[in-house]
Design an enzyme around this catalytic site. Structure first.
Site: not given
Length: 509
Positions: A90, A107, A201
């Protein structure tokens, strides 16, 4: 050289609708004429600079206008003010609500990704994941929408750098600041875990720091959602046959083998690798190719922090090492435990925990100060007493220069990190938190840089009534020299996971 004339620039500005009322633009231009002796600048770039100085337009808007563009400045109810950055999935823009004038980060999923069902589903999963959360240490999501084939998420704007950019700019952090930041991140992760989310993540680039020193976790795009019954909700990892998700430098060993079945302890491992980065200025395994570094996750202990920071307190180093234990069972079993350990460590050094709010830390009921993941710091479950508080030291990050807007976007670099062994070292200095000698952890290497190899011992089920024969000795040596079956299975599984990761990374790139 600008692509437009002054007259064309003014016309484009009018057509862009960046200024709500044209009489306001006329007033601004008239004042610029007065300041410049009764005429506008001959150079459109100079006129743009004058409007930027007066706060009429932003530099990003001016650059687009000077390129001859007058469209693309609005998205839904938001006026775009600048481009913050771009990642693999993105682009992120700074924007302001046209009515409330509240700044936000938007985003946007690139148009070329819309046809990819995996990216589009993950994009909306991020919004769903973040919508479950309301915590000061997690970036809040305000809205998710689309304008035709433009899909976007509106989120809280954090005016500060991520930890990766902060360390790259200023070098490794002082011990107290690093512990404070990771404790805040652990509190945010604990909130997410209790809501049924595993981030998957966690890395320095996904931890932002605002001007008050509040750490905020970013990017739930890879989060694993679990419903109220404990079942995983429509895992994108499974649906799109993606066995490995995450950033390699901070990837837990079990996540490299199967990303869709990991629990919150994988986030703790990644957070430990992040603490290692804050203390040393590099990930645990900075060298080697991607497959080599992924294999190091499974087989090798990273270099000790003392190599880069000889004066590191032994108890802080041990906290980091325990977080990065290769076995999930050897790590602290909750993010609340990690936060409690680090807050206790700060208290033992006379430092108060500061999350920017001035209130007491918000730690879940599972919090514990145990370095081994149990219920106490020492053996037997008893907590170690901390020394009385002293005046906090001034943080090395105080008084640093303002950070540019570009510093607020997480870096999308994919690299690999590993996990250390538990080390028995003597604490030095009266201020440090006493730490009991850690018990041996099954599956952990005893020495750095040397993978542990199981040796299958010969045992015939009872005491020997005679010395072993020569044939028995040879047979025993052959059995000892052969790697056990579980090691072959682990290597084969890691190889399959590496192949899957290479395929995923190739698709992303």
């Amino acid at each position: 050289m600008a692509a437009v004339s002054v007259e064309k620039f003014v016309d484009l500005l009018k057509r862009s609708k960046l200024i709500e009322h044209l009489d306001q633009l006329a007033k601004e231009l008239a004042e610029i004429k007065v300041e410049r002796g009764g005429r506008l600048p001959d150079d459109p770039g100079e006129l743009a600079e004058a409007l930027i100085d007066r706060g009429v337009i932003t530099r990003w808007q001016a650059d687009k206008l000077l390129e001859g563009r007058h469209k693309g400045f609005f998205l839904g109810k938001y006026r775009l003010q600048g481009h913050i950055g771009s990642g693999g999935m993105s682009a992120v823009y700074l924007a302001a609500h046209v009515l409330m004038h509240r700044q936000a980060a938007i985003k946007v999923l690139p148009r070329n990704r819309v046809e990819d069902s995996s990216y589009l589903a993950r994009f909306y999963q991020e919004a769903e994941a973040a919508a479950r959360l309301d915590d000061r240490n997690i970036v809040r999501i305000y809205d998710v929408d689309n304008d035709g084939d433009i899909h976007y998420i509106v989120m809280e704007y954090v005016d500060g750098p991520d930890l990766q950019r902060l360390v790259k700019r200023d070098g490794p952090l002082d011990y107290e600041t690093a512990a404070n930041y990771i404790a805040q991140a652990a509190i945010g992760l604990d909130h997410a875990h209790q809501a049924g989310l595993v981030h998957r993540d966690v890395k320095p680039a996904n931890l932002l720091v605002d001007p008050k020193g509040v750490v905020k976790i970013l990017d739930m795009g890879l989060a694993r959602l679990v419903d109220k019954d404990g079942d995983e909700k429509a895992s994108l990892t499974v649906a799109h046959d993606e066995n490995v998700l995450g950033t390699a430098d901070y990837l837990a060993p079990e996540q490299a083998l199967d990303s869709h079945s990991v629990d919150e302890r994988a986030d703790i491992y990644s957070l430990g690798c992040t603490l290692y980065f804050l203390l040393t200025g590099h990930p645990p395994f900075p060298e080697g190719t991607l497959p080599q570094r992924l294999m190091m996750h499974q087989t090798k202990a990273p270099a000790r922090i003392e190599i880069d920071r000889p004066d590191i307190p032994q108890d802080l180093s041990l906290i980091c090492e325990r977080m990065m234990a290769k076995s999930p069972d050897a790590r602290p079993q909750s993010a609340a435990t990690v936060a409690s350990q680090l807050i206790d460590w700060l208290s033992a050094r006379g430092q108060s925990f500061n999350d920017g709010s001035g209130s007491s830390p918000r730690i879940g009921s599972g919090s514990s100060g145990n370095l081994t993941g149990g219920s106490g710091l020492g053996r037997g479950g008893s907590r170690t007493k901390t020394s009385p508080s002293r005046r906090p030291k001034r943080s090395r990050t105080a008084g640093r220069r303002p950070v540019s807007m570009e510093d607020t976007v997480a870096d999308a670099e994919n690299t690999q990190a590993g996990s250390p062994h538990p080390a028995d070292r003597k604490a030095k200095g009266r201020d440090r938190l006493p730490v009991a000698k850690p018990l041996p952890v099954p599956g952990e290497p005893d020495t750095p840089d040397v993978p542990e190899i199981d040796v299958e011992l010969v045992d015939d089920g009872g005491p020997r009534s005679r010395p072993p024969s020569l044939a028995e000795k040879r047979k025993a040596r052959r059995r000892q020299s052969q790697p056990p079956v579980w090691l072959w299975l682990t290597v084969l599984g890691a190889a399959a996971a590496l192949l899957g990761l290479v395929v995923v990374l190739t698709q992303v790139m």
